[in-house]
Design a protein around this motif. Structure first.
Motif: not given
Ligand code: HEM
Ligand code: HEM
Length: 169
Positions: A14, A17, A21, A49-50, A56, A75, A79, A82-83, A86, A129, A132-133, A140
């Motif tokens: 993570d 990445m 990014f 990552h995926i 999940w 969530n 996601n 985001l996919f 991206f 993102l 997401h973070i 984190i």
């Protein structure tokens, strides 16, 4: 123990990445060649990552319309967005590549619409993102705390020490 190792592995991927990014969002700073190759490597990291979170994706995906929390549903939606954002960024980037693809003998004509789409998809990816973070912020922070454990005693430890001192006196 297995869970701890998986957490460290994810933390490392993570982190790499995230830095990649940030550099990818500034091609004028890095130069176009680095921008393209680094972003292609980032795309490969993203697939990893995926795949690492595949369990999940499958589990929550199955429960999406049955028994699950709204937080998980939200969530999942985030996601998915985001996919998509991206993937569009990478796909439009590849379609207008001026460094990586020409090396493989493929040249693309310049396309203003693609350039605009690439920039907008990249901006959208950055916003999603960020969310997401934010969703994973406590994980984190928890990982950083494990890297640099606090030397300050916890409140319970301080209270126990004070009580011990009272007993001794
Ligand atoms: C720079 C890009 C990214 C960063 C820094 C990042 C970071 C994170 C973090 C910190 C976690 C939680 C910890 C973990 O288990 O690894 C996570 C989980 C996850 N990420 Fe990402 N991520 C990124 C891109 C993406 C993309 C593009 C997708 C595409 C769908 C994605 C899908 C997921 C999934 C499915 C999970 C597990 C489920 C969840 O808890 O949300 N991530 N990511
Ligand atoms: C997450 C991945 C990516 C992000 C965040 C991203 C972001 C950006 C941004 C913000 C710009 C506009 C720069 C500016 O106007 O100054 C740009 C330009 C560009 N990107 Fe990407 N990009 C990514 C992936 C890629 C990939 C994989 C390729 C090709 C293999 C690529 C090729 C290009 C090219 C050729 C330009 C110049 C287009 C122009 O002159 O407007 N990008 N990128």
């Amino acid at each position: 123990m297995k869970q701890t190792n998986q957490n460290w592995r994810n933390f490392l991927i993570d982190g790499v990445m995230f830095v990649a990014f940030l550099i990818a969002t500034a091609p004028r700073f890095s130069g176009l060649a680095i921008h393209e190759w680094l972003s292609l490597a980032l795309a490969a990291a993203m697939i990893t990552h995926i795949l690492l979170h595949w369990q999940w994706i499958v589990t929550i995906g199955k429960r999406l319309f049955a028994k699950t929390t709204w937080r998980s549903r939200l969530n999942y939606l985030l996601n998915t967005l985001l996919f998509l954002a991206f993937t569009i960024t990478i796909a439009t980037g590849v379609l207008m590549s001026r460094e990586a693809l020409p090396l493989m003998g493929i040249t693309m004509p310049r396309d203003r619409t693609l350039e605009l789409l690439h920039r907008q998809a990249s901006d959208l990816t950055m916003v999603i993102l960020g969310l997401h973070i934010a969703i994973h912020w406590s994980w984190i922070v928890g990982m950083f705390r494990r890297l640099w454990p606090s030397r300050k005693p916890t409140r319970q430890a301080a209270a126990a020490a004070a009580r011990l001192e009272e007993v001794r006196q």
